[in-house]
Write a protein that holds these residues in place. Structure first.
Motif, PDB file in Angstrom:
ATOM      1  N   GLU A  49       0.707  -1.255   0.087  1.00 45.70           N
ATOM      2  CA  GLU A  49       0.206  -0.182  -0.125  1.00 45.70           C
ATOM      3  C   GLU A  49       0.981   1.646  -0.490  1.00 45.70           C
ATOM      4  N   ASP A  85      -2.746  -7.776  -4.471  1.00 45.38           N
ATOM      5  CA  ASP A  85      -2.044  -6.481  -3.848  1.00 45.38           C
ATOM      6  C   ASP A  85      -3.481  -5.874  -4.689  1.00 45.38           C
ATOM      7  N   ALA A  88      -4.786  -3.367  -1.596  1.00 47.93           N
ATOM      8  CA  ALA A  88      -3.654  -3.130  -1.143  1.00 47.93           C
ATOM      9  C   ALA A  88      -3.806  -1.142  -2.000  1.00 47.93           C
ATOM     10  N   TYR A  89      -4.089  -2.105  -3.852  1.00 46.52           N
ATOM     11  CA  TYR A  89      -4.252  -1.068  -4.381  1.00 46.52           C
ATOM     12  C   TYR A  89      -5.393   0.138  -4.066  1.00 46.52           C
ATOM     13  N   ALA A  91      -7.373   0.449  -1.698  1.00 48.12           N
ATOM     14  CA  ALA A  91      -7.037   0.889  -0.509  1.00 48.12           C
ATOM     15  C   ALA A  91      -5.908   2.318  -0.517  1.00 48.12           C
ATOM     16  N   ALA A  92      -5.104   2.139  -0.916  1.00 48.27           N
ATOM     17  CA  ALA A  92      -4.385   3.260  -1.412  1.00 48.27           C
ATOM     18  C   ALA A  92      -5.069   4.359  -2.070  1.00 48.27           C
TER      19      ALA A  92
END
Length: 133
Positions: A49, A85, A88-89, A91-92
């Motif tokens: 992230e 991932d 995480a993308y 969330a980022a």
């Protein structure tokens, strides 16, 4: 003004993006090489992230250095090293308050990047229409 859209002669995209961007003349084009999760001091963010956030910040810095900003993006290509991932993308993007919403976007899951510690690479194109264009 850039026109980002999807022709009605195509099936609707599976995600929130459009099929093309039409850039009127006269315009200035900027091709942005893949940006990584490395800060200006050369430090790699420790987690996926963090790397994604830093890669977007780096992309934004390239845009600003060329008198552009995120609204001038016309296409984005994202490379993630693992399908897991994707969360995480997401969330980022939420952390940044930025969504590529509607831009022609390609998301690729790849076996790896140049350095095995790198988790993401983001490349893009931007265009700015000249005043009066």
């Amino acid at each position: 003004m850039n026109k980002i859209w999807s022709p009605d002669t195509l099936a609707a995209p599976a995600a929130n993006y459009h099929q093309c961007a039409l850039i009127p003349a006269p315009s200035r084009w900027l091709n942005i090489a893949g940006q990584l999760g490395i800060d200006p001091q050369g430090t790699l963010a420790p987690d996926t992230e963090g790397q994604i956030v830093q890669a977007w910040e780096n992309l934004r810095a390239v845009l600003r250095a060329n008198d552009m900003d995120l609204q001038d993006l016309v296409s984005v290509r994202l490379y993630l090293v693992e399908r897991g991932d994707l969360s995480a993308y997401q969330a980022a993007k939420a952390r940044l308050g930025f969504d590529v919403g509607g831009l022609p976007t390609t998301l690729l899951f790849v076996q790896g990047l140049f350095d095995p510690l790198w988790r993401v690479e983001i490349e893009a194109q931007a265009a700015k229409v000249f005043e009066g264009g």
